[in-house]
Design a protein around this motif. Structure first.
Motif, PDB file in Angstrom:
ATOM      1  N   GLY A 203       0.828  -1.205   0.000  1.00  0.00           N
ATOM      2  CA  GLY A 203       0.000   0.000   0.000  1.00  0.00           C
ATOM      3  C   GLY A 203       0.856   1.245   0.000  1.00  0.00           C
ATOM      4  O   GLY A 203       2.043   1.196  -0.347  1.00  0.00           O
ATOM      5  N   LEU A 204       0.248   2.334   0.418  1.00  0.00           N
ATOM      6  CA  LEU A 204       0.992   3.592   0.474  1.00  0.00           C
ATOM      7  C   LEU A 204       2.247   3.432   1.318  1.00  0.00           C
ATOM      8  O   LEU A 204       3.291   4.007   1.016  1.00  0.00           O
ATOM      9  CB  LEU A 204       0.109   4.679   1.081  1.00  0.00           C
TER      10      LEU A 204
ATOM     11  N   TYR B 181      -6.601   7.278   5.393  1.00  0.00           N
ATOM     12  CA  TYR B 181      -5.864   6.638   4.291  1.00  0.00           C
ATOM     13  C   TYR B 181      -6.557   6.950   2.964  1.00  0.00           C
ATOM     14  O   TYR B 181      -5.925   7.206   1.938  1.00  0.00           O
ATOM     15  CB  TYR B 181      -5.882   5.134   4.557  1.00  0.00           C
TER      16      TYR B 181
ATOM     17  N   ALA C 126      -5.255   8.540  -0.567  1.00  0.00           N
ATOM     18  CA  ALA C 126      -5.525   7.829  -1.818  1.00  0.00           C
ATOM     19  C   ALA C 126      -6.211   8.762  -2.812  1.00  0.00           C
ATOM     20  O   ALA C 126      -5.937   8.725  -4.016  1.00  0.00           O
ATOM     21  CB  ALA C 126      -6.391   6.605  -1.543  1.00  0.00           C
TER      22      ALA C 126
ATOM     23  N   ALA D 272      -2.956   1.736  -3.231  1.00  0.00           N
ATOM     24  CA  ALA D 272      -3.861   2.183  -2.182  1.00  0.00           C
ATOM     25  C   ALA D 272      -5.197   1.441  -2.252  1.00  0.00           C
ATOM     26  O   ALA D 272      -5.753   1.041  -1.236  1.00  0.00           O
ATOM     27  CB  ALA D 272      -4.091   3.689  -2.294  1.00  0.00           C
TER      28      ALA D 272
ATOM     29  N   THR E  81      -7.344  -0.173   0.697  1.00  0.00           N
ATOM     30  CA  THR E  81      -8.603   0.382   1.216  1.00  0.00           C
ATOM     31  C   THR E  81      -9.711  -0.669   1.159  1.00  0.00           C
ATOM     32  O   THR E  81     -10.562  -0.737   2.037  1.00  0.00           O
ATOM     33  CB  THR E  81      -9.054   1.641   0.431  1.00  0.00           C
TER      34      THR E  81
END
Ligand code: PHE
Length: 463
Positions: free
Chosen positions: A23-24, A102, A106, A314, A318
């Motif tokens: 992810g990020l 988050y 995103a 992302a 999510t």
């Protein structure tokens, strides 16, 4: 009762769970922590933590999920320990809090993607003005949440797994392509040296502590995301083997992200690596400048690929964050998935509004609290990050390992892991998991939890 759904294949599960992990965090946190924390020395410590400490927590979560085929709250009840349901609630709260901010980041990624395809590289110079344009970033945040909700609403195999099967290979292709390209630019080697040359003197206690925190967050542990995904895994699957693939993918992509990022920065700074900071500033303020310097056409191609990559990374995260509360509501309240998804996503989006406002638009939320002993105030978004990521996740991980080792009992855990993997019973991996889940994980995670809590909220730092 209607079927809850399932992953249709082992590969589908691995891709979805690796998607949650990648992810990020992999792209903007890992490379800088490595560069600041002793380069290759940090990477080594990180690898040790990922495989020695985090891997056992991962298999424990997946095993609890698969055994009970329930959401994190229902899982503890199904195992016969109603008093432990609070741990599931803690996990759901972590997921909701993390998703609330988050998703906003995103949204920035998607927004930047749209700017890049139009060749608007100037956006990098206006990052702080950009995040304060709340109608614009709010709209992108809403769009991102809607894409997430749409994916989750299609169910496990038809939504999450299907999306992961497309997003993960595309992500891999994009990151490999960008890495090769970045490494071919002038001064790339200075960037790589900055990233990787080992400096053991930089490895302080704080660096080690950061490495563990980062590995834990990056592998999506401590909140029951993997209990949730595990509850949709087939009894014939080999959990140990799947978890190994998930860990390798996550660590591999984080490593590649560094190989891509530092040559870019080195190119921009003519190999001096001066005047740049890590984190959001680098991604959203510095990199657009790199893309501009490649010239219009190449800049558009490379820049939009980069932000698409970030958005894909992302999205698979999510989706997993939203799936946790959704599975809980669907399992426990027996409301249809479709309806649940849109309601839950809407509420989490609303919860994210103060975070949205806390990046420059509203003074109140931007300078929200001043912790004891702190000099400057902390924004609402950072506060939520400190509670969700930094405090709840290690606490959750600590309690999950205590639960598995001493309440549910190790033998039950081992029996679940043996399903679909007979050789495991007498393997060294079993001995390793036996030992770490009972002693090492609770000890280290409990320690991390206490240190972080004291540091973040009371300004008491042992470093
Ligand atoms: N692992 C994700 C990242 O590195 C974040 C995440 C944490 C996702 C916990 C799900 C659960 O960005």
């Amino acid at each position: 009762m209607a079927s809850r759904g399932n992953f249709s294949s082992k590969l589908g599960f691995i891709l979805a769970a690796a998607g949650s992990a990648v992810g990020l965090g992999n792209i903007w946190k890992f490379p800088f922590e490595a560069a600041d924390g002793g380069g290759a020395a940090f990477v080594l410590i990180y690898l040790v933590f990922a495989f020695i400490l985090c891997f056992p927590v991962m298999v424990t979560e997946i095993a609890i999920g698969r055994k009970t085929q329930k959401n994190p709250v229902g899982a503890y009840k199904a195992l016969g320990f109603k008093q432990w349901q609070f741990l599931g609630i803690l996990g759901i709260c972590s997921g909701v809090l993390i998703l609330s901010f988050y998703n906003i980041v995103a949204g920035w990624a998607i927004g930047y993607f749209l700017e890049m395809i139009q060749g608007n590289f100037e956006i990098g110079n206006n990052f702080s003005t950009y995040t304060a344009q709340i109608w614009k970033v709010g709209l992108y945040g809403a769009l991102f949440m809607a894409i997430t909700a749409f994916t989750v609403s299609k169910g496990i195999s038809g939504g999450i797994e299907r999306a992961a099967k497309f997003l993960m290979p595309s992500l891999l292709l994009m990151i490999i392509g960008l890495t090769f390209y970045a490494m071919s630019l002038p001064n790339a080697s200075a960037g790589i040296a900055y990233y990787l040359v080992p400096e053991f003197s930089e490895v302080t206690f704080e660096v080690v502590y950061n490495a563990l925190g980062q590995a834990f967050f990056s592998l999506s542990l401590g909140m029951g995301a993997l209990i949730t995904y595990g509850s949709y895994v087939s009894k014939n699957d080999n959990i140990i083997n799947s978890a190994a693939w998930i860990t390798v993918t996550d660590v591999g992509i984080a490593f590649l992200a560094g190989l891509m990022m530092f040559p870019f920065v080195s190119y921009l700074t003519n190999g001096t690596m001066e005047n740049f900071t890590g984190g959001p500033g680098l991604i959203f303020a510095t990199l657009p400048g790199v893309f501009r310097s490649l010239g219009e056409t190449l800049g558009i191609i490379v820049g939009s690929t980069f932000f698409l990559l970030l958005s894909f990374a992302a999205l698979t995260s999510t989706v997993s964050l939203l799936e946790v509360p959704v599975t809980y509501v669907v399992d426990e309240l027996k409301i249809s998935r479709k309806r649940t998804v849109w309601i839950v996503a809407g509420l989490i989006f609303l919860l994210g509004v103060p975070s949205l406002l806390s990046n420059g638009y509203s003074g109140f939320f931007t300078n929200f609290v001043t912790y004891f002993g702190a000099i400057s105030p902390t924004s609402f978004m950072t506060l939520i990050e400190h509670i969700g990521n930094d405090t709840f996740l290690p606490l959750g991980g600590f309690l999950i390992t205590i639960f598995a080792a001493y309440v549910w009992k190790k033998n039950n855990l081992i029996e679940e892991l043996v399903q679909g993997n007979e050789q495991f019973r007498n393997s060294w991996v079993r001995k390793h998991i036996d030992f770490t889940v009972s002693y090492l994980c609770p000890l280290m995670l409990g320690f991390i939890f206490i240190l972080t809590f004291l540091d973040r909220f009371f300004g008491i730092s042992v470093f």
